[in-house]
Design an enzyme around this catalytic site. Structure first.
Site, PDB file in Angstrom:
ATOM      1  N   CYS A 120      67.912  16.042   8.650  1.00 38.62           N
ATOM      2  CA  CYS A 120      67.501  15.510   9.961  1.00 38.62           C
ATOM      3  C   CYS A 120      67.479  13.976   9.925  1.00 38.62           C
ATOM      4  O   CYS A 120      68.534  13.360   9.833  1.00 38.62           O
ATOM      5  CB  CYS A 120      66.163  16.120  10.372  1.00 38.62           C
ATOM      6  SG  CYS A 120      65.839  15.986  12.139  1.00 38.62           S
ATOM      7  N   HIS A 222      67.142  21.821  10.128  1.00 32.69           N
ATOM      8  CA  HIS A 222      66.113  21.897   9.082  1.00 32.69           C
ATOM      9  C   HIS A 222      66.330  23.137   8.214  1.00 32.69           C
ATOM     10  O   HIS A 222      65.733  24.191   8.462  1.00 32.69           O
ATOM     11  CB  HIS A 222      64.717  21.890   9.706  1.00 32.69           C
ATOM     12  CG  HIS A 222      64.250  20.524  10.067  1.00 32.69           C
ATOM     13  ND1 HIS A 222      63.686  19.662   9.152  1.00 32.69           N
ATOM     14  CD2 HIS A 222      64.329  19.843  11.223  1.00 32.69           C
ATOM     15  CE1 HIS A 222      63.407  18.507   9.739  1.00 32.69           C
ATOM     16  NE2 HIS A 222      63.784  18.587  11.004  1.00 32.69           N
ATOM     17  N   GLU A 224      65.261  23.850   5.342  1.00 34.06           N
ATOM     18  CA  GLU A 224      64.079  24.295   4.582  1.00 34.06           C
ATOM     19  C   GLU A 224      63.289  25.360   5.337  1.00 34.06           C
ATOM     20  O   GLU A 224      62.476  26.066   4.738  1.00 34.06           O
ATOM     21  CB  GLU A 224      63.196  23.093   4.211  1.00 34.06           C
ATOM     22  CG  GLU A 224      62.361  22.492   5.324  1.00 34.06           C
ATOM     23  CD  GLU A 224      63.139  21.586   6.278  1.00 34.06           C
ATOM     24  OE1 GLU A 224      64.384  21.483   6.138  1.00 34.06           O
ATOM     25  OE2 GLU A 224      62.491  20.994   7.170  1.00 34.06           O
TER      26      GLU A 224
END
Ligand code: MN
Length: 245
Positions: A120, A222, A224
């Site tokens: 990001c 994102h 994660e």
């Protein structure tokens, strides 16, 4: 190589966010989304959070001790003067202390040719470090763009991206289209020197970049928060794999 009876885990430096001071806490704190550290651990890496410093010798000391770098995102924007622009309407909160540290560490890591993953805002900073520029506010500057700031659970997808063939990204994720989450109001405008676009949203917004040799990857989403779907954990697996090489 000496055996110590445990698997060798490549050390990965992770940049934290800076929070406060706030009414709840008079003293500023470093913050890191747990999911970043867990993704690196799951990939077989050893995560290290690196506190900020404006001392170049500290950046070098950090990088001597790690094999890879993860530049995280956060709810803040890169100061436009770093890409030779003036602030426009829609520019968000800046965190100059964080950006100065991350940019210094990133440039030192680039000089050392360390594998790097930018997420990001981390991807946007990689672009700026290569002389690229940013769209300061997608809604104002690209009115035809579809929403890139989802209101629902960030673990859920928001929009598709098309992954370019012949990229390191496609090696990680496989060919074609994948669904990603989206929590950004800025995006890459001009891609920096030595980088190429490797994924785009249907509205043309750039969603991933990488270096020519594939050792530097940046994604606008994102990973994660996405778990074991294409474009999620596999990106951290790739960072740790590259860092072990
Ligand atoms: Mn997006």
């Amino acid at each position: 190589m000496k055996s110590h009876g445990h698997a060798r885990r490549p050390s990965i430096a992770i940049t934290p966010d800076l929070a406060g001071p706030s009414p709840d806490s008079l003293h500023p704190r470093y913050e890191l989304k747990v999911a970043y550290a867990e993704a690196v651990l799951r990939a077989g890496g050893l995560p290290f959070v690196v506190p900020y410093s404006d001392d170049r010798s500290v950046w070098e000391a950090y990088l001597e001790r790690v094999s890879g770098l993860l530049v995280t995102g956060g709810a803040f924007d890169v100061p436009p003067d770093l890409y030779h622009d003036v602030p426009h309407d829609g520019l968000g909160l800046l965190k100059p202390e964080r950006t100065a540290f991350e940019l210094g560490l990133l440039r030192a890591a680039l000089a050392r040719k360390l594998p790097i993953l930018g997420v990001c805002g981390g991807m946007q900073l990689i672009n700026v470090a290569h002389g690229g520029t940013l769209i300061q506010d997608i809604a104002r500057e690209v009115p035809s763009a579809r929403p890139h700031q989802q209101n629902h659970d960030r673990a859920q997808p928001q929009h598709p991206v098309d992954v370019k063939e012949h990229s390191q990204l496609v090696e990680c994720l496989g060919r074609g289209q994948l669904m990603v989450n989206s929590t950004h109001h800025q995006a890459i405008k001009r891609v920096g020197e030595g980088l190429m676009t490797t994924a785009t949203a249907p509205d043309g917004i750039i969603e991933a970049i990488e270096s020519k040799d594939g050792s530097i990857i940046g994604v606008q989403w994102h990973p994660e928060l996405m778990g074991r779907v294409p474009g999620g954990q596999d990106l951290f697996d790739a960072l740790v794999r590259e860092s072990a090489a």
